[in-house]
Scaffold this motif. Structure first.
Motif, PDB file in Angstrom:
ATOM      1  N   GLU A  53       4.998   1.205  -8.002  1.00 36.91           N
ATOM      2  CA  GLU A  53       5.241   0.271  -6.721  1.00 36.91           C
ATOM      3  C   GLU A  53       6.933   0.177  -6.589  1.00 36.91           C
ATOM      4  OE1 GLU A  53       1.317  -3.142  -6.863  1.00 36.91           O
ATOM      5  OE2 GLU A  53       4.078  -4.193  -8.328  1.00 36.91           O
ATOM      6  N   ARG A  82       5.114  -5.420  -4.297  1.00 34.53           N
ATOM      7  CA  ARG A  82       3.660  -4.759  -3.282  1.00 34.53           C
ATOM      8  C   ARG A  82       3.649  -6.274  -1.600  1.00 34.53           C
ATOM      9  NH1 ARG A  82      -0.529  -8.687  -6.799  1.00 34.53           N
ATOM     10  NH2 ARG A  82       0.556 -10.690  -6.887  1.00 34.53           N
ATOM     11  N   HIS A  83       4.300  -7.102  -2.202  1.00 33.55           N
ATOM     12  CA  HIS A  83       5.136  -8.097  -0.873  1.00 33.55           C
ATOM     13  C   HIS A  83       5.564  -7.530   0.651  1.00 33.55           C
ATOM     14  CE1 HIS A  83       2.881 -10.845  -3.180  1.00 33.55           C
ATOM     15  NE2 HIS A  83       3.596 -11.376  -3.925  1.00 33.55           N
ATOM     16  N   ARG A 119       3.541  -4.545   2.153  1.00 35.83           N
ATOM     17  CA  ARG A 119       2.377  -5.293   2.512  1.00 35.83           C
ATOM     18  C   ARG A 119       2.553  -5.756   4.319  1.00 35.83           C
ATOM     19  NH1 ARG A 119      -2.795  -7.742  -0.069  1.00 35.83           N
ATOM     20  NH2 ARG A 119      -3.079  -6.130   0.250  1.00 35.83           N
ATOM     21  N   TRP A 171      -8.313  -6.125   7.443  1.00 35.57           N
ATOM     22  CA  TRP A 171      -7.931  -6.800   6.030  1.00 35.57           C
ATOM     23  C   TRP A 171      -9.280  -7.773   5.808  1.00 35.57           C
ATOM     24  CZ3 TRP A 171      -2.796  -6.161   6.562  1.00 35.57           C
ATOM     25  CH2 TRP A 171      -2.409  -5.336   6.068  1.00 35.57           C
ATOM     26  N   GLN A 173     -10.547 -10.950   3.711  1.00 36.50           N
ATOM     27  CA  GLN A 173      -9.246 -10.840   2.108  1.00 36.50           C
ATOM     28  C   GLN A 173      -8.404 -11.541   3.571  1.00 36.50           C
ATOM     29  OE1 GLN A 173      -9.951  -5.982   1.113  1.00 36.50           O
ATOM     30  NE2 GLN A 173      -8.548  -7.530   0.519  1.00 36.50           N
ATOM     31  N   PHE A 204      -5.245 -11.253   1.253  1.00 34.41           N
ATOM     32  CA  PHE A 204      -5.728 -11.108  -0.445  1.00 34.41           C
ATOM     33  C   PHE A 204      -5.893  -9.814  -1.524  1.00 34.41           C
ATOM     34  CE2 PHE A 204      -6.229 -15.120   0.399  1.00 34.41           C
ATOM     35  CZ  PHE A 204      -5.381 -16.350   0.026  1.00 34.41           C
ATOM     36  N   ASP A 205      -6.487  -9.833  -2.685  1.00 35.11           N
ATOM     37  CA  ASP A 205      -6.417  -8.201  -2.997  1.00 35.11           C
ATOM     38  C   ASP A 205      -7.793  -8.014  -3.325  1.00 35.11           C
ATOM     39  OD1 ASP A 205      -3.700  -7.719  -3.426  1.00 35.11           O
ATOM     40  OD2 ASP A 205      -3.400  -8.567  -5.521  1.00 35.11           O
ATOM     41  N   ARG A 206      -8.582  -9.684  -2.690  1.00 38.08           N
ATOM     42  CA  ARG A 206     -10.250  -9.349  -3.289  1.00 38.08           C
ATOM     43  C   ARG A 206     -10.706 -10.270  -1.645  1.00 38.08           C
ATOM     44  NH1 ARG A 206      -7.951 -10.840  -7.493  1.00 38.08           N
ATOM     45  NH2 ARG A 206      -8.301  -9.518  -8.241  1.00 38.08           N
ATOM     46  N   HIS A 239      -0.098 -18.403  -3.763  1.00 36.16           N
ATOM     47  CA  HIS A 239       0.025 -17.009  -2.905  1.00 36.16           C
ATOM     48  C   HIS A 239       1.017 -16.575  -2.186  1.00 36.16           C
ATOM     49  CE1 HIS A 239      -3.704 -17.571  -3.867  1.00 36.16           C
ATOM     50  NE2 HIS A 239      -3.758 -18.929  -3.464  1.00 36.16           N
TER      51      HIS A 239
END
Length: 558
Positions: free
Chosen positions: A6, A42-43, A46, A122, A125, A196-198, A223
């Protein structure tokens, strides 16, 4: 993808080259270690992906994200924290258990566009965070009265014995107490977005992409929330000039002169009476001075009715070397006094900001009889009134400077953009009249100003309301003015004062202080006499006699 992978992806997203200096290399190593250890990569990625979705829409960061070198290198922020000497601790701190915030400001009219692109990218998500609106004393009292049969509109400050029969009062008081602190309704957060990832369970999201979690629940669940915020100042600026804020000069004679004389009407986020007086007092000479002004005004401005920032002494000699102007100053001050690292110092700063008396007492024990003990404690206690970090203040200062620059150099375009986007605290007529004076809109023949003002909140002709005037004598002023802006402040334990700005002619405004609370909702004309005082390079009338009037009372004067 593991944390090291990452980080590799994050570095690949750098949009700026790292300056060839060991200070930058050391800072980058420090930040990458923090990001790796706290699993933040990852934040950042994003946020960068969101900005890639909105390349055609300008943005600036709000809050402490500008404290990060990684944010600058990734093009998330336009602020170089190394050059500005901003520590990272205010943004990322391994001693804290919460996630860092990355808040993005977009032109207000583009906020929905940005959110819709996120929801489309997304689907299922992403969602907007909720606000839980809770019952407080006044709303609970009003609801209790309605439930027990009170009819019609309930006046502000009503008592139960005015709207209910005697036998219902005890029950109304019980219902009020029961409602206090309970959920009143659910609204949307001003800009908070979760990705979210899912897919998110459908039971948590309504049909309008709103998740049934508020910001506190989001924080408790760890979150990562991204705030997509609306900024009218950015809308106004983008309408006039689309160059980046960093391209405006640090020094400009016409802009400095405009700010130093307090000519800030229409400058979104910089036009309040308090800011006007502060700009005059500081004799603004540069873009950096705007940053200082925004940080100085906010801590006192947020104390609400308890103290009016318009009345502060902003003379240069009152801003001492040890003054905590930015929250980052507090971190540096604490680190120097305790000889600790910046992360530990930031935790002490947070204790003062949150009024954690147990930690504050512990801090007092640590500094002992330090020669600056009293000054330091007084400065740090002011943090509980809310201040600004240097990164936030710098971006806000740059925006104000850019708007002022365009007002000084392109007044016609400035006022056209102002009429389209600005919704400040001044009455509508103020902006329209200033725009007419700048030639931004045409004005027809004179006449009928009062009638048109009564109907529409403004008037078309270039002439000012004929009855308005100032008569100046040594040390005193008699005036008739149209209220442009006013606010009530607390004065002492029980009293109130009203600070008002009156229009007395084209381009002429008079600040007055009335020794009581007053509303001008139905009577926007004020006649008065008072003593003329000077402070902060500004004049103000302390009113001794006054009378409110309706527009109809002066309509016959021509």
């Amino acid at each position: 993808m593991d944390r090291y992978q990452e980080l590799e992806q994050l570095v690949k997203q750098f949009r700026r080259a790292l300056p060839q200096d060991t200070v930058y290399a050391d800072r980058l190593a420090e930040e990458l270690e923090l990001i790796r250890d706290q699993n933040f990569a990852r934040h950042f990625l994003r946020v960068r992906e969101i900005l890639d979705l909105t390349r055609d829409i300008p943005h600036i960061t709000r809050g402490s994200a500008g404290s990060s070198l990684v944010c600058w290198l990734m093009g998330i922020s336009d602020l170089d924290p190394v050059a500005e000497n901003i520590p990272i601790a205010r943004f990322m701190n391994p001693k804290r258990d919460d996630l860092p915030d990355i808040d993005l400001d977009f032109p207000h009219w583009q906020q929905a566009t940005v959110m819709n692109r996120i929801f489309k990218r997304w689907p299922g998500q992403s969602a907007r965070v909720s606000n839980y609106v809770m019952y407080k004393e006044k709303s609970a009292k009003r609801e209790a009265a309605k439930r027990l049969g009170a009819k019609g509109t309930l006046k502000r400050g009503f008592e139960f014995n005015q709207v209910l029969p005697p036998e219902e009062i005890a029950e109304a008081e019980r219902v009020t107490a029961k409602l206090m602190g309970k959920k009143r309704c659910i609204s949307k957060h001003c800009g908070g977005i979760l990705i979210f990832d899912r897919a998110v369970p459908k039971s948590l999201i309504n049909g309008d992409n709103q998740i049934l979690l508020d910001k506190y629940e989001v924080e408790d669940l760890e979150h990562f929330k991204i705030d997509i915020l609306a900024n009218r100042g950015l809308s106004q600026l983008w309408e006039i000039d689309q160059r980046p804020l960093t391209d405006y000069p640090e020094h400009d004679e016409k802009t400095s002169a405009l700010l130093a004389r307090g000519d800030v009407l229409g400058v979104t986020q910089g036009e309040s009476p308090a800011m006007k007086r502060l700009f005059r007092a500081l004799k603004i000479k540069s873009r950096s001075d705007c940053t200082l002004a925004t940080a100085l005004i906010r801590p006192v401005a947020t104390q609400g009715r308890r103290r009016a920032s318009a009345f502060q002494d902003w003379s240069a000699d009152t801003i001492q070397r040890d003054t905590v102007v930015f929250e980052d100053d507090a971190i540096t001050m604490i680190a120097n006094i305790l000889d600790c690292d910046m992360y530990t110092a930031d935790m002490w700063r947070r204790a003062f900001a949150k009024r954690n008396e147990e930690k504050i007492y512990e801090f007092m024990q640590l500094i002992g009889d330090h020669p600056k003990r009293d000054t330091v404690l007084a400065s740090l206690r002011e943090l509980s009134h809310f201040g600004l970090c240097r990164a936030h203040a710098t971006n806000l200062g740059r925006l104000i400077w850019a708007l002022a620059y365009n007002k000084a150099h392109h007044p016609r375009e400035f006022w056209q953009a102002c009429l389209k986007h600005c919704e400040g605290s001044y009455s509508k007529w103020v902006y329209w009249q200033e725009a007419k004076l700048a030639g931004a809109i045409a004005s027809p023949l004179e006449g009928g100003e009062c009638e048109e003002l009564f109907r529409t909140g403004r008037w078309s002709s270039s002439r000012f309301i004929p009855a308005c005037t100032e008569i100046r004598r040594p040390g005193e002023v008699e005036f008739v003015g149209l209220v442009a802006n006013y606010r009530v402040f607390r004065s002492g334990a029980k009293g109130y004062i009203t600070f008002a700005t009156l229009g007395t002619g084209n381009g002429r405004y008079l600040d007055v202080i009335l020794p009581h609370a007053i509303s001008f909702a139905d009577q926007p004309i004020l006649w008065g006499k008072g003593r003329l005082d000077y402070a902060n390079s500004s004049e103000c009338v302390k009113v001794l006699k006054s009378k409110r009037m309706r527009l109809q009372d002066i309509a016959h004067i021509d």
